[in-house]
Write a protein that holds these residues in place. Structure first.
Motif, PDB file in Angstrom:
ATOM      1  N   ILE A 191      -0.647  24.502   0.187  1.00  6.47           N
ATOM      2  CA  ILE A 191      -1.233  23.429   0.999  1.00  6.47           C
ATOM      3  C   ILE A 191      -1.869  22.369   0.108  1.00  6.47           C
ATOM      4  O   ILE A 191      -1.775  21.162   0.380  1.00  6.47           O
ATOM      5  CB  ILE A 191      -2.248  24.019   1.989  1.00  6.47           C
ATOM      6  N   ALA A 192      -2.514  22.789  -0.986  1.00  2.96           N
ATOM      7  CA  ALA A 192      -3.080  21.821  -1.926  1.00  2.96           C
ATOM      8  C   ALA A 192      -1.986  20.975  -2.568  1.00  2.96           C
ATOM      9  O   ALA A 192      -2.182  19.777  -2.823  1.00  2.96           O
ATOM     10  CB  ALA A 192      -3.881  22.553  -3.002  1.00  2.96           C
ATOM     11  N   THR A 193      -0.824  21.572  -2.804  1.00  6.58           N
ATOM     12  CA  THR A 193       0.304  20.810  -3.356  1.00  6.58           C
ATOM     13  C   THR A 193       0.776  19.753  -2.367  1.00  6.58           C
ATOM     14  O   THR A 193       1.089  18.615  -2.746  1.00  6.58           O
ATOM     15  CB  THR A 193       1.458  21.766  -3.701  1.00  6.58           C
TER      16      THR A 193
ATOM     17  N   LEU B 158      -7.533  20.565   7.510  1.00  2.00           N
ATOM     18  CA  LEU B 158      -7.759  21.271   6.247  1.00  2.00           C
ATOM     19  C   LEU B 158      -6.994  20.610   5.103  1.00  2.00           C
ATOM     20  O   LEU B 158      -7.499  20.524   3.975  1.00  2.00           O
ATOM     21  CB  LEU B 158      -7.359  22.742   6.390  1.00  2.00           C
ATOM     22  N   VAL B 159      -5.775  20.140   5.383  1.00  4.85           N
ATOM     23  CA  VAL B 159      -5.031  19.388   4.373  1.00  4.85           C
ATOM     24  C   VAL B 159      -5.799  18.138   3.974  1.00  4.85           C
ATOM     25  O   VAL B 159      -5.897  17.791   2.791  1.00  4.85           O
ATOM     26  CB  VAL B 159      -3.621  19.028   4.896  1.00  4.85           C
ATOM     27  N   ARG B 160      -6.369  17.475   4.959  1.00  6.17           N
ATOM     28  CA  ARG B 160      -7.138  16.256   4.687  1.00  6.17           C
ATOM     29  C   ARG B 160      -8.384  16.574   3.866  1.00  6.17           C
ATOM     30  O   ARG B 160      -8.776  15.798   2.984  1.00  6.17           O
ATOM     31  CB  ARG B 160      -7.513  15.595   6.013  1.00  6.17           C
ATOM     32  N   VAL B 161      -9.025  17.711   4.136  1.00  8.70           N
ATOM     33  CA  VAL B 161     -10.198  18.126   3.351  1.00  8.70           C
ATOM     34  C   VAL B 161      -9.812  18.313   1.889  1.00  8.70           C
ATOM     35  O   VAL B 161     -10.496  17.842   0.973  1.00  8.70           O
ATOM     36  CB  VAL B 161     -10.799  19.422   3.931  1.00  8.70           C
TER      37      VAL B 161
ATOM     38  N   SER C 248       8.628  20.088  -0.078  1.00  7.09           N
ATOM     39  CA  SER C 248       9.472  20.897  -0.957  1.00  7.09           C
ATOM     40  C   SER C 248       8.684  21.449  -2.145  1.00  7.09           C
ATOM     41  O   SER C 248       8.972  22.547  -2.640  1.00  7.09           O
ATOM     42  CB  SER C 248      10.659  20.071  -1.451  1.00  7.09           C
ATOM     43  N   ARG C 249       7.690  20.711  -2.617  1.00  8.82           N
ATOM     44  CA  ARG C 249       6.913  21.175  -3.767  1.00  8.82           C
ATOM     45  C   ARG C 249       6.063  22.398  -3.423  1.00  8.82           C
ATOM     46  O   ARG C 249       5.647  23.137  -4.318  1.00  8.82           O
ATOM     47  CB  ARG C 249       6.013  20.058  -4.278  1.00  8.82           C
ATOM     48  N   ALA C 250       5.797  22.606  -2.140  1.00  2.29           N
ATOM     49  CA  ALA C 250       5.012  23.774  -1.732  1.00  2.29           C
ATOM     50  C   ALA C 250       5.783  25.068  -1.917  1.00  2.29           C
ATOM     51  O   ALA C 250       5.193  26.146  -1.854  1.00  2.29           O
ATOM     52  CB  ALA C 250       4.582  23.632  -0.271  1.00  2.29           C
TER      53      ALA C 250
ATOM     54  N   GLY D 285       7.867  26.488 -10.154  1.00  2.00           N
ATOM     55  CA  GLY D 285       7.337  25.768 -11.294  1.00  2.00           C
ATOM     56  C   GLY D 285       6.104  24.955 -10.970  1.00  2.00           C
ATOM     57  O   GLY D 285       5.226  24.772 -11.817  1.00  2.00           O
ATOM     58  N   GLU D 286       6.015  24.467  -9.745  1.00  3.96           N
ATOM     59  CA  GLU D 286       4.854  23.689  -9.320  1.00  3.96           C
ATOM     60  C   GLU D 286       3.652  24.590  -9.044  1.00  3.96           C
ATOM     61  O   GLU D 286       2.503  24.221  -9.336  1.00  3.96           O
ATOM     62  CB  GLU D 286       5.197  22.894  -8.055  1.00  3.96           C
TER      63      GLU D 286
END
Length: 278
Positions: free
Chosen positions: A152-154, A43-46, A162-164, A168-169
């Motif tokens: 997951i998109a992040t 799903l991450v790859r999608v 860490s951005r997940a 702020g992200e």
């Protein structure tokens, strides 16, 4: 958009059935954890390929990278799912415990007779705690389900776990109408697949198998929508940044000469004309 998401896997006319077969089998074996992590990696790859504008679905290959993406996504699911799980256990468990304590004390003090006012109040409070706890758990679960695809998109965009968890992200994504529309559409697809699989449970083997394959197909369609929304948000941010002046670019006021310098230049010009030194 929903129709395009349902068509997404079939864009690969040669091997889409193989992808669905592998994904469905892994989903059916999800209780073994590792297969579920591999599905999350897919799903991450999608999302990653969709955000890059690639309408061709990825394949189940490079299993090491797939496992790495899946582990990061699994960490996101566990962390965001832990909060509603803990709240549900504490609140609902406390309500059940109040029933047990009040029921035990009532039985010990008054036997099988009618319940006294204090015991009735205790049971009422326990029931209220369970009800409020259930509603709170439902709200927190929906909130976690709303945040997880964005996180997951992040990961798919930045390859940085860490951005997940960065407020702020995630805030610009979670508050955008594009993401909300994509999430609601994906939720509707997953819910419809679940209802169909539930209806097929009348025939237990068919319902079990349909749940795995339909669930995988619906999840891929839903995350295609998330990836598409992420691509639109990225383009929007880039367009906004391009129209705004950067901090290093001098402003119009900075480019304008100061008034005093202009007066001094004029004075020196006049003085030179009359032969004076100023």
């Amino acid at each position: 958009m929903i129709q395009r998401s349902l068509q997404y896997l079939r864009n690969d006319e040669d091997s889409w059935l193989t992808t669905v077969l592998i994904g469905g089998v892994l989903s059916l074996l999800g209780a073994l954890v590792i297969p579920a992590i591999l599905v999350l990696g897919y799903l991450v790859r999608v999302v990653r390929e969709t955000m890059r504008g690639n309408e061709h679905p990825p394949a189940f290959d490079e299993w090491g990278d797939l496992l790495g993406d899946g582990l990061r996504a699994f960490a996101v699911v566990v962390v965001y799912g832990l909060v509603p799980a803990v709240v549900s256990a504490v609140v609902i468990g406390g309500g059940v415990l109040s029933f047990v304590v009040v029921g035990g004390s009532t039985g010990g003090m008054s036997g099988p007779g009618p319940v006294g006012p204090q015991s009735g109040l205790g049971l009422g409070i326990g029931l209220l705690v369970i009800l409020v706890g259930g509603v709170l758990a439902l709200v927190l679960t929906l909130l976690a389900a709303y945040i997880v695809p964005a996180a997951i998109a992040t990961i798919a965009e930045h390859d940085d776990l860490s951005r997940a968890f960065s407020v702020g992200e995630l805030r610009p994504v979670l508050t955008s109408g594009t993401y909300a529309t994509a999430w609601l559409s994906g939720f509707a697809i997953v819910l419809a697949a679940g209802l169909v699989a539930g209806a097929l449970n009348a025939i237990p083997p068919v319902g079990f198998l349909a749940g795995g394959f339909l669930g995988f197909y619906a999840a891929v369609a839903a995350y295609y929508l998330i990836g598409t929304a992420g691509a639109r948000s990225t383009r929007s941010r880039c367009a906004t940044a391009a129209t705004q002046p950067t901090s290093g670019r001098p402003s119009e006021r900075q480019l304008r000469p100061p008034r005093r310098s202009a007066r001094m230049a004029l004075r020196r010009t006049l003085c030179s004309r009359v032969g004076l030194y100023c």
